[in-house]
Design a protein around this motif. Structure first.
Motif, mmCIF file in Angstrom:
data_model
loop_
_atom_site.group_PDB
_atom_site.id
_atom_site.type_symbol
_atom_site.label_atom_id
_atom_site.label_comp_id
_atom_site.label_asym_id
_atom_site.label_seq_id
_atom_site.Cartn_x
_atom_site.Cartn_y
_atom_site.Cartn_z
ATOM 1 N N GLY A 289 0.791 -1.225 0.000
ATOM 2 C CA GLY A 289 0.000 0.000 0.000
ATOM 3 C C GLY A 289 0.821 1.271 0.000
ATOM 4 N N TYR A 308 -4.718 -4.631 1.915
ATOM 5 C CA TYR A 308 -5.375 -3.322 1.954
ATOM 6 C C TYR A 308 -6.489 -3.305 2.997
ATOM 7 N N LYS A 309 -6.577 -2.212 3.751
ATOM 8 C CA LYS A 309 -7.653 -2.023 4.715
ATOM 9 C C LYS A 309 -8.828 -1.284 4.058
ATOM 10 N N HIS A 311 -10.600 1.520 4.583
ATOM 11 C CA HIS A 311 -10.541 2.944 4.254
ATOM 12 C C HIS A 311 -9.454 3.252 3.221
ATOM 13 N N GLU A 312 -8.473 2.374 3.100
ATOM 14 C CA GLU A 312 -7.390 2.626 2.150
ATOM 15 C C GLU A 312 -7.851 2.490 0.703
ATOM 16 N N ASP A 315 -8.446 5.666 -1.210
ATOM 17 C CA ASP A 315 -7.301 6.418 -1.724
ATOM 18 C C ASP A 315 -7.104 6.234 -3.221
#
Length: 365
Positions: A289, A308-309, A311-312, A315
């Motif tokens: 990330g 990946y989380k 909220h990411e 992006d």
């Protein structure tokens, strides 16, 4: 052969100096002089992998992920890390890890993904800086070829797809040998003027000691005049991730299907699709990330990585597609990569791939 023969070779491909500061690559269990007859390659070193090594008669496990990341205060078998190490020691099995140093080279983990996806002329996505130095040395004209060749043999002068690169300037040097000197040219107390060539070569900083030893062995002077200069230049062959192009643009859904097939992925978590063709592809094995901004700057249509989380994914915005294929899935072909590297050098040494699936994440469907 001895462990050191194998590991020293691996470290010419992926030097330990290229690992990240948090990492713990290298020989974790065992002695460099330990004799080995057979090695087992795995993505992770677990108790089951050690059992597999025992069953196959292997005395070395080469794993991508280090079994020891932080310091151990005791070895009493209270967790899987301690149990794995204890079992390895009891059965005289060495453990070697080759992690972010293998991630951070062209031809490494991310390159393997790029290769499987058929990316053309792929390159390192984010080259590292401050890994290069310049050697400037002054050599009497008659010895220039010998010194320059010795420096090339020691690893200097490689720039991208070129080697034996140097810059040479003609001039002259002066010196006066004093009492106690043993000059190869000149007389005590008399100033000498010698036609010399200034040789300049670039080299990876981890080769400094090897280069200086080669310099002294080939240079005729008792006192060798040279400069070492640290460079901020990026090292095009060392860094994170990979970037390349598909031979022809593909529709998004078709590319995702290709991704599942080529990387043997069951599930792809991805951000919003744009209904636009995909041609430029950025990849990073494992948790990549931190490279999103670099993927965007490179003009990639999609960025393939793992871990990946929620909220990411926001992006990605409207700039790029993020595709999370899973950590294990993105690195599983590292085992094949290591097998290829070792067999290319040691064709008669027995190297096996573990049959243990070490992926701790399972899917219900």
């Amino acid at each position: 052969m001895k462990i050191s023969e194998l590991t020293n070779y691996l470290e010419t491909i992926a030097p330990l100096a290229y690992q990240e500061s948090y990492d713990n690559s290298g020989l974790l269990v065992g002695h460099p002089n330990q004799e080995i007859e057979k090695a087992l390659i795995a993505l992770d070193c677990t108790e089951a992998v050690i059992d597999d090594a025992i069953a196959k008669g292997c005395d070395l496990v080469i794993a991508h992920h280090p079994i020891i990341f932080s310091g151990l205060k005791r070895l009493n078998g209270s967790n899987y890390i301690e149990r794995t190490i204890l079992k390895a020691i009891k059965n005289d099995i060495a453990i070697y890890a080759i992690h972010t140093n293998l991630d951070n080279i062209y031809g490494g983990v991310s390159s393997k993904i790029a290769e499987r996806l058929g990316l053309l002329q792929h390159a390192v996505l984010k080259p590292k800086k401050n890994l290069l130095k310049k050697l400037v040395v002054f050599v009497p004209r008659a010895h220039v070829e010998a010194v320059r060749s010795a420096l090339f043999d020691a690893g200097a002068g490689s720039v991208g797809a070129y080697d034996e690169c140097s810059y040479n300037t003609a001039g002259y040097g002066t010196f006066r040998p004093l009492a106690g000197a043993n000059p190869s040219i000149g007389e005590i107390g008399v100033q000498e003027r010698v036609e010399e060539t200034k040789i300049e070569v670039i080299f990876p900083s981890n080769l400094e000691r090897k280069l200086i030893l080669a310099l002294y062995a080939s240079h005729p002077y008792e006192e060798v005049a040279y400069d070492l200069i640290s460079l901020e230049n990026s090292h095009a062959q060392v860094g994170s991730g990979a970037i390349g192009n598909l031979q022809s643009p593909m529709q998004e859904q078709d590319f995702l299907a290709l991704l599942k097939d080529k990387l043997k992925v069951n599930v792809i978590r991805h951000s919003k699709l744009f209904n636009k063709p995909i041609q430029r592809v950025a990849v990073c094995g494992g948790a990549g990330g931190f490279l999103l901004a670099d993927a965007k700057r490179s003009g990639a249509d999609i960025f393939i990585t793992a871990d990946y989380k929620y909220h990411e994914f926001f992006d990605a915005e409207e700039d790029i597609i993020i595709a999370d294929i899973g950590h294990y899935e993105s690195e599983q072909f590292t085992q094949e990569l290591l097998l290829e590297i070792i067999q290319k050098k040691f064709a008669n040494f027995a190297v096996l791939l573990t049959e243990i699936d070490t992926n701790p994440i399972k899917y219900y469907s």
